[in-house]
Design a protein around this motif. Structure first.
Motif, PDB file in Angstrom:
ATOM      1  N   ALA A  55     -84.216 -19.880  27.505  1.00  0.00           N
ATOM      2  CA  ALA A  55     -85.271 -18.871  27.641  1.00  0.00           C
ATOM      3  C   ALA A  55     -84.664 -17.473  27.600  1.00  0.00           C
ATOM      4  N   GLU A  56     -83.462 -17.327  28.117  1.00  0.00           N
ATOM      5  CA  GLU A  56     -82.804 -16.022  28.133  1.00  0.00           C
ATOM      6  C   GLU A  56     -82.510 -15.535  26.713  1.00  0.00           C
ATOM      7  N   PHE A  57     -82.040 -16.449  25.851  1.00  0.00           N
ATOM      8  CA  PHE A  57     -81.775 -16.058  24.468  1.00  0.00           C
ATOM      9  C   PHE A  57     -83.079 -15.779  23.723  1.00  0.00           C
ATOM     10  N   LYS A  58     -84.118 -16.567  24.006  1.00  0.00           N
ATOM     11  CA  LYS A  58     -85.418 -16.322  23.396  1.00  0.00           C
ATOM     12  C   LYS A  58     -85.925 -14.927  23.762  1.00  0.00           C
ATOM     13  N   GLU A  59     -85.745 -14.555  25.016  1.00  0.00           N
ATOM     14  CA  GLU A  59     -86.162 -13.231  25.462  1.00  0.00           C
ATOM     15  C   GLU A  59     -85.381 -12.146  24.717  1.00  0.00           C
ATOM     16  N   TYR A  60     -84.091 -12.383  24.506  1.00  0.00           N
ATOM     17  CA  TYR A  60     -83.281 -11.422  23.753  1.00  0.00           C
ATOM     18  C   TYR A  60     -83.830 -11.256  22.333  1.00  0.00           C
ATOM     19  N   LEU A  61     -84.157 -12.374  21.686  1.00  0.00           N
ATOM     20  CA  LEU A  61     -84.674 -12.304  20.323  1.00  0.00           C
ATOM     21  C   LEU A  61     -86.030 -11.612  20.267  1.00  0.00           C
ATOM     22  N   ASP A  62     -86.873 -11.882  21.249  1.00  0.00           N
ATOM     23  CA  ASP A  62     -88.190 -11.236  21.289  1.00  0.00           C
ATOM     24  C   ASP A  62     -88.047  -9.711  21.298  1.00  0.00           C
ATOM     25  N   SER A  82     -81.136 -24.133  38.170  1.00  0.00           N
ATOM     26  CA  SER A  82     -80.761 -23.248  37.062  1.00  0.00           C
ATOM     27  C   SER A  82     -79.302 -23.427  36.696  1.00  0.00           C
ATOM     28  N   ALA A  83     -78.453 -23.467  37.726  1.00  0.00           N
ATOM     29  CA  ALA A  83     -77.021 -23.591  37.470  1.00  0.00           C
ATOM     30  C   ALA A  83     -76.682 -24.932  36.838  1.00  0.00           C
ATOM     31  N   SER A  84     -77.406 -25.987  37.255  1.00  0.00           N
ATOM     32  CA  SER A  84     -77.081 -27.314  36.762  1.00  0.00           C
ATOM     33  C   SER A  84     -77.466 -27.497  35.306  1.00  0.00           C
ATOM     34  N   SER A  85     -78.238 -26.574  34.750  1.00  0.00           N
ATOM     35  CA  SER A  85     -78.586 -26.684  33.342  1.00  0.00           C
ATOM     36  C   SER A  85     -77.364 -26.455  32.466  1.00  0.00           C
ATOM     37  N   TYR A  86     -76.346 -25.793  33.003  1.00  0.00           N
ATOM     38  CA  TYR A  86     -75.067 -25.634  32.337  1.00  0.00           C
ATOM     39  C   TYR A  86     -74.018 -26.395  33.141  1.00  0.00           C
ATOM     40  N   GLY A  87     -73.060 -26.986  32.424  1.00  0.00           N
ATOM     41  CA  GLY A  87     -72.062 -27.764  33.135  1.00  0.00           C
ATOM     42  C   GLY A  87     -70.855 -26.953  33.552  1.00  0.00           C
TER      43      GLY A  87
END
Length: 267
Positions: free
Chosen positions: A248-255, A17-22
Motif C-alpha cells: 500500500a505504501e508503494f501504491k500511495e507513492y505512485l498515486d 505490519s512488521a510480520s508482513s516483511y521477514g
C-alpha cells in the motif's frame, strides 16, 4: 485500563505490519543492477525507502546494458534487477544458459506513437513515413500499435509478439516504415510523420508522456518484472522486495508521482 487496551491493540497492529516483511538477517544487504532508465529510478525513489525502513541496506551496481546486468545476476554478482520483461528473461535463459525467474510484475512505461512532423493521428496521409524500433520485441510492439489504431492489418495467424513488417497484410495508406535503433528515434523525430517510441526511451529522452497519440495495450509478457536467480526465488529478502512492490505504501507513492508515464499492474 482503556489506555492499556489501546496500547495492546496498537502493538498488535504494529506486529502484524512488521510480520508482513521477514527481514532476512542473513542477507541484510541487497545488491541490484542499476541502469540510467526509469525502472531503476522508480525502485530507488519508491521501493528502496520501504526496504530500508525494514532494516535492509540497498546497493546499486552500475551496469552498461541489460545483457551485462543479467549476466551479473546469473553469476551471483548482484541479487536482482528490475529492467526487463518476461520475454527478455526467457530469451536470456535460452541463449545464455540462464536461471533467472520473475517474481512480480512492476509498473511499466508503455510504448506509444508520438508526434514527428505531424501532431494528430487524423492527419496521417498516403505515403507517410514512420520510425519503428529495430529490435525484435519492440518492432512487434510497434506494428501492433499501428494495427490497434487501424493504420495496418497484421496476419492473424502470426504470434503478435513476433510480427514483423513482412506480416503486414493490409496497408491502405501505403505507409513506409523505417526501422532503426530505439535510442536514436527521438533525435530525428521531426524527419518522420510519426514515431513509435518505447517506454524507457520516452523517459530518458525527457519526452512529455502526455504528448503520446496512442499507446499499446501492455501484454502480460511485456510487463516489467522483478527478476532474481532461480535459487533465490523463495528467499526471505526476495519475497520482501516483492511485497514492497505490492505494498500500500508503494501504491500511495505512485498515486502521488505518476504523471501518466506508468502503467501500474493490478496485484
Amino acid at each position: 485500563m482503556k489506555f492499556k487496551t489501546l496500547s495492546i491493540v496498537a502493538l498488535a497492529t504494529l506486529l502484524v505490519s512488521a510480520s508482513s516483511y521477514g527481514f532476512d538477517k542473513d542477507h541484510p544487504v541487497l545488491k541490484f543492477s542499476k541502469s540510467q532508465g526509469p525502472y531503476s529510478e522508480l525502485f530507488i525513489s519508491g521501493v528502496q525507502p520501504i526496504l530500508e525502513k525494514e532494516g535492509y541496506k540497498v546497493e546499486g551496481i552500475d551496469m552498461s546494458d541489460l545483457l551485462q546486468a543479467d549476466l551479473a545476476l546469473n553469476d551471483g554478482e548482484v541479487d536482482f534487477n528490475v529492467e526487463q520483461h518476461t520475454a527478455y528473461a526467457k530469451n536470456f535463459n535460452a541463449s545464455q544458459d540462464g536461471h533467472l525467474v520473475t517474481l512480480t510484475p512492476i509498473p511499466t512505461v508503455p510504448a506509444g506513437i508520438y508526434p514527428g512532423s505531424k501532431t494528430a493521428l487524423d492527419s496521417v496521409a498516403d505515403g507517410d513515413v514512420i520510425a519503428i524500433p529495430n529490435d525484435a520485441s519492440n518492432t512487434a510492439r510497434a506494428y501492433n500499435i499501428l494495427a490497434k489504431i487501424g493504420w495496418i492489418e497484421l496476419d492473424k495467424s502470426v504470434d503478435p509478439s513476433k510480427v514483423t513488417k513482412e506480416d503486414i497484410v493490409k496497408n491502405p495508406k501505403n505507409l513506409e516504415f523505417v526501422e532503426m535503433k530505439s535510442l536514436n528515434i527521438p533525435a530525428v523525430a521531426s524527419d518522420f510523420a510519426f514515431v513509435v517510441i518505447t517506454g524507457s526511451v520516452v523517459y530518458n529522452a525527457k519526452i512529455d508522456p502526455s504528448t503520446v497519440l496512442a499507446q499499446e495495450d501492455v501484454a502480460e509478457h511485456l510487463l516489467l518484472q522483478l527478476v532474481v536467480h532461480e535459487k533465490n526465488k523463495d528467499a526471505i529478502w526476495a519475497q520482501d522486495i516483492k511485497k514492497a512492490y505490492q505494498s500500500a505504501e508503494f501504491k500511495e507513492y505512485l498515486d502521488k508521482n505518476n504523471n501518466g508515464l506508468w502503467f501500474v499492474p493490478k496485484y
